[in-house]
Scaffold this motif. Structure first.
Motif, PDB file in Angstrom:
ATOM      1  N   SER A 189       0.979  -1.148  -0.183  1.00 42.66           N
ATOM      2  CA  SER A 189      -0.003  -0.124  -0.461  1.00 42.66           C
ATOM      3  C   SER A 189       0.829   1.129  -0.198  1.00 42.66           C
ATOM      4  N   SER A 190       0.327   2.483  -0.491  1.00 45.34           N
ATOM      5  CA  SER A 190       1.446   3.630  -0.453  1.00 45.34           C
ATOM      6  C   SER A 190       0.621   4.295   1.259  1.00 45.34           C
ATOM      7  N   SER A 191      -0.543   3.788   1.843  1.00 39.94           N
ATOM      8  CA  SER A 191       0.203   3.793   3.274  1.00 39.94           C
ATOM      9  C   SER A 191      -0.193   3.367   4.268  1.00 39.94           C
ATOM     10  N   PRO A 192       0.964   3.788   5.549  1.00 37.20           N
ATOM     11  CA  PRO A 192       1.460   3.054   6.633  1.00 37.20           C
ATOM     12  C   PRO A 192       0.515   2.379   7.615  1.00 37.20           C
ATOM     13  N   GLU A 193      -1.102   2.893   7.556  1.00 33.18           N
ATOM     14  CA  GLU A 193      -2.334   2.883   7.783  1.00 33.18           C
ATOM     15  C   GLU A 193      -2.877   1.727   7.952  1.00 33.18           C
ATOM     16  N   LYS A 194      -2.900   1.867   5.982  1.00 27.27           N
ATOM     17  CA  LYS A 194      -3.656   0.442   5.571  1.00 27.27           C
ATOM     18  C   LYS A 194      -3.257  -0.890   5.895  1.00 27.27           C
ATOM     19  N   ILE A 195      -1.435  -0.588   5.961  1.00 22.57           N
ATOM     20  CA  ILE A 195      -0.816  -1.665   5.761  1.00 22.57           C
ATOM     21  C   ILE A 195      -1.014  -1.923   7.495  1.00 22.57           C
ATOM     22  N   ALA A 196      -0.883  -1.627   8.446  1.00 21.67           N
ATOM     23  CA  ALA A 196      -1.147  -1.824   9.934  1.00 21.67           C
ATOM     24  C   ALA A 196      -2.359  -1.946   9.914  1.00 21.67           C
ATOM     25  N   ARG A 197      -3.422  -1.895   9.707  1.00 24.16           N
ATOM     26  CA  ARG A 197      -4.850  -2.076   9.195  1.00 24.16           C
ATOM     27  C   ARG A 197      -5.373  -3.649   8.811  1.00 24.16           C
ATOM     28  N   ALA A 198      -4.685  -3.422   8.107  1.00 26.57           N
ATOM     29  CA  ALA A 198      -4.453  -5.297   7.548  1.00 26.57           C
ATOM     30  C   ALA A 198      -3.971  -6.501   8.191  1.00 26.57           C
ATOM     31  N   GLN A 199      -2.452  -5.584   8.885  1.00 26.73           N
ATOM     32  CA  GLN A 199      -2.331  -6.723   9.885  1.00 26.73           C
ATOM     33  C   GLN A 199      -3.007  -7.152  10.972  1.00 26.73           C
ATOM     34  N   THR A 200      -3.217  -6.343  11.462  1.00 31.61           N
ATOM     35  CA  THR A 200      -5.166  -6.761  12.457  1.00 31.61           C
ATOM     36  C   THR A 200      -5.973  -7.575  11.737  1.00 31.61           C
ATOM     37  N   LEU A 201      -5.932  -7.868  10.225  1.00 27.84           N
ATOM     38  CA  LEU A 201      -6.990  -8.670   9.702  1.00 27.84           C
ATOM     39  C   LEU A 201      -6.528  -9.889   9.330  1.00 27.84           C
ATOM     40  N   GLY A 202      -4.867 -10.140   9.804  1.00 24.01           N
ATOM     41  CA  GLY A 202      -4.448 -11.408   9.481  1.00 24.01           C
ATOM     42  C   GLY A 202      -2.954 -11.204   8.750  1.00 24.01           C
ATOM     43  N   ALA A 203      -3.272 -10.639   7.904  1.00 24.88           N
ATOM     44  CA  ALA A 203      -1.708  -9.930   7.440  1.00 24.88           C
ATOM     45  C   ALA A 203      -0.690 -10.038   8.107  1.00 24.88           C
ATOM     46  N   ALA A 204       0.497 -10.770   7.493  1.00 28.54           N
ATOM     47  CA  ALA A 204       1.825 -10.620   7.885  1.00 28.54           C
ATOM     48  C   ALA A 204       2.851 -10.217   8.080  1.00 28.54           C
ATOM     49  N   GLY A 205       2.176  -8.918   7.488  1.00 28.53           N
ATOM     50  CA  GLY A 205       3.822  -7.775   7.527  1.00 28.53           C
ATOM     51  C   GLY A 205       3.298  -7.437   5.719  1.00 28.53           C
ATOM     52  N   GLY A 206       3.658  -6.025   5.675  1.00 28.02           N
ATOM     53  CA  GLY A 206       4.080  -5.422   4.026  1.00 28.02           C
ATOM     54  C   GLY A 206       4.385  -4.681   4.326  1.00 28.02           C
ATOM     55  N   VAL A 207       4.405  -3.809   2.660  1.00 31.15           N
ATOM     56  CA  VAL A 207       5.557  -2.375   2.240  1.00 31.15           C
ATOM     57  C   VAL A 207       4.818  -1.289   1.843  1.00 31.15           C
ATOM     58  N   ASN A 208       5.694  -0.155   1.000  1.00 29.98           N
ATOM     59  CA  ASN A 208       4.858   0.974   0.857  1.00 29.98           C
ATOM     60  C   ASN A 208       5.740   1.013  -0.354  1.00 29.98           C
ATOM     61  N   TYR A 209       4.922   0.973  -1.269  1.00 29.32           N
ATOM     62  CA  TYR A 209       5.052   0.576  -2.937  1.00 29.32           C
ATOM     63  C   TYR A 209       5.885   2.456  -3.118  1.00 29.32           C
ATOM     64  N   ARG A 210       5.600   2.971  -2.496  1.00 25.23           N
ATOM     65  CA  ARG A 210       6.560   3.977  -3.089  1.00 25.23           C
ATOM     66  C   ARG A 210       7.758   4.387  -1.862  1.00 25.23           C
ATOM     67  N   ASP A 211       7.898   3.988  -1.319  1.00 24.56           N
ATOM     68  CA  ASP A 211       9.411   3.849  -1.010  1.00 24.56           C
ATOM     69  C   ASP A 211      10.257   2.808  -1.881  1.00 24.56           C
ATOM     70  N   THR A 212      11.599   2.897  -2.315  1.00 26.33           N
ATOM     71  CA  THR A 212      12.993   2.936  -3.034  1.00 26.33           C
ATOM     72  C   THR A 212      12.979   1.441  -2.632  1.00 26.33           C
ATOM     73  N   ASP A 213      13.312   0.574  -3.989  1.00 25.75           N
ATOM     74  CA  ASP A 213      13.464  -0.737  -3.828  1.00 25.75           C
ATOM     75  C   ASP A 213      13.085  -1.650  -2.873  1.00 25.75           C
ATOM     76  N   TRP A 214      11.231  -1.132  -2.778  1.00 31.05           N
ATOM     77  CA  TRP A 214      10.823  -1.742  -1.747  1.00 31.05           C
ATOM     78  C   TRP A 214      10.484  -2.890  -2.353  1.00 31.05           C
ATOM     79  N   PRO A 215      10.749  -3.430  -2.974  1.00 30.34           N
ATOM     80  CA  PRO A 215       9.989  -5.302  -3.942  1.00 30.34           C
ATOM     81  C   PRO A 215      11.792  -6.253  -3.304  1.00 30.34           C
ATOM     82  N   ALA A 216      13.160  -5.912  -3.091  1.00 27.13           N
ATOM     83  CA  ALA A 216      14.115  -6.218  -1.928  1.00 27.13           C
ATOM     84  C   ALA A 216      13.337  -6.435  -0.532  1.00 27.13           C
ATOM     85  N   THR A 217      12.794  -5.154  -0.316  1.00 25.77           N
ATOM     86  CA  THR A 217      12.530  -4.838   1.178  1.00 25.77           C
ATOM     87  C   THR A 217      11.827  -5.870   1.232  1.00 25.77           C
ATOM     88  N   LEU A 218      10.649  -6.273   0.987  1.00 21.50           N
ATOM     89  CA  LEU A 218       9.442  -7.144   0.859  1.00 21.50           C
ATOM     90  C   LEU A 218       9.814  -8.790   0.958  1.00 21.50           C
TER      91      LEU A 218
END
Length: 333
Positions: A189-218
């Motif tokens: 997501s582009s929103s850290p808040e949405k990633i955090a809310r997704a984790q409350t629904l069971g997501a293991a984690g996430g990254v902001n796709y606007r960050d530099t080199d997000w695929p490697a980070t993920l």
């Protein structure tokens, strides 16, 4: 009845009197209690959808009570609480929709109204654990996510899946379905808040796709590439997703909201034995499977906000702002 009417593209939707529907043979009239928005409704209003025919009552999602049927043989539906399958005339082939296929709300009159006439074949019992607003939020996005995950990608328990653009209705259903099926889910997501809310629904984690080199980070965070990647955006962000699919994995997609992918590297696809899977909506069997899964796992759709029917255009503006997390719903009666 009162209904939301779109008379011209790029103009507000207005709520006004409309003729009460009368069921033909094979149809039922549903007194709608709630309806839900999809991006399709916004794109129609903006003139960005194929085959627009106006004036039109938009809306593909709805839940309510059957008040009349068009043939005595369908009397068993009278008085029942139902949700509506918006996938009309899918056809006989479960692999793909037939030539008569269309989505409720264009060209057929949709659910942004107090009543609707709908084929009885497109009715299903409302899951008992859901409110009217939650039930109305389920059909289109839930059907799309179900077919993408299970019918097309064949997601299995224990697999690792990436869902892009978390926050929209179909992406959230995919998250909830995949978690319930025993998969490990990561999101972008582009929103850290949405990633955090997704984790409350069971997501293991996430990254902001606007960050530099997000695929490697993920990839580092997830401990390697993914068995399945699910995307609805397309555009320039589609190419990097290929790098995130493990050899022999699957990339399933059902939209192109940011346009066509430029410079798609086919060599990386065929050399790594990737499977690219396009999908849209779903068959009657998909809808039955989805609703049974929701009832069995007691999945509750995420509702962002509820508007009265009289504020349909305000609800569309809320969707256009793009800040929602979950489905936007209309209280229709």
């Amino acid at each position: 009845m009162q209904a939301a009417l779109l008379r011209a593209t790029n103009e507000p939707v207005t709520v006004q009197p409309a003729p009460d529907p009368v069921p033909a043979a094979g149809q039922a009239v549903v007194r709608l209690r709630a309806a839900a928005l999809n991006h399709r409704d916004l794109w129609i209003q903006l003139g960005q959808y194929a085959g627009i025919k106006l004036p039109l009552i938009p809306g593909s999602d709805g839940a309510g009570v059957v008040t009349a049927v068009g043939a005595p043989g369908d009397d068993a539906w009278s008085g029942r609480e139902v949700i509506i399958n918006p996938s009309l005339d899918w056809g006989d082939d479960p692999r793909t929709q037939g030539p008569g296929f269309r989505i409720l709300g264009l060209p057929d009159a949709g659910t942004f109204a107090e009543q609707i006439a709908i084929p009885v074949a497109n009715l299903a019992s409302k899951p008992a654990h859901l409110t009217w607003e939650q039930a109305a939020a389920l059909p289109l996005a839930g059907l799309t996510a179900w077919r993408a995950l299970f019918t097309r990608a064949g997601l299995q328990s224990g697999e690792k899946i990436l869902i892009t653009g978390i926050g929209g209705g179909a992406a959230l259903f995919a998250l909830q379905f995949a978690v319930a099926a025993g998969a490990q889910v990561w999101v972008t997501s582009s929103s850290p808040e949405k990633i955090a809310r997704a984790q409350t629904l069971g997501a293991a984690g996430g990254v902001n796709y606007r960050d530099t080199d997000w695929p490697a980070t993920l990839t580092r965070a997830a401990g390697g590439p993914f068995d399945v990647v699910l995307d609805s955006a397309g555009g320039a962000g589609f190419g990097p997703l290929i790098e995130l699919v493990r050899p022999g994995g699957r990339l399933v997609f059902f939209g192109a909201t940011t346009g066509q992918p430029p410079g798609l590297d086919l060599r990386k696809c065929f050399f790594r034995q990737l499977t690219l899977l396009g999908t849209t909506m779903g068959s009657p069997a998909d809808f039955a499977g989805m609703t049974a899964f929701v009832a069995r796992h007691r999945i509750v759709p995420v509702v962002d906000r509820v508007f009265p029917l009289a504020e349909t255009d305000q609800a569309l503006r809320h969707m256009a702002a793009g800040a929602q997390f979950g489905k936007i719903v209309l209280a229709t009666g």
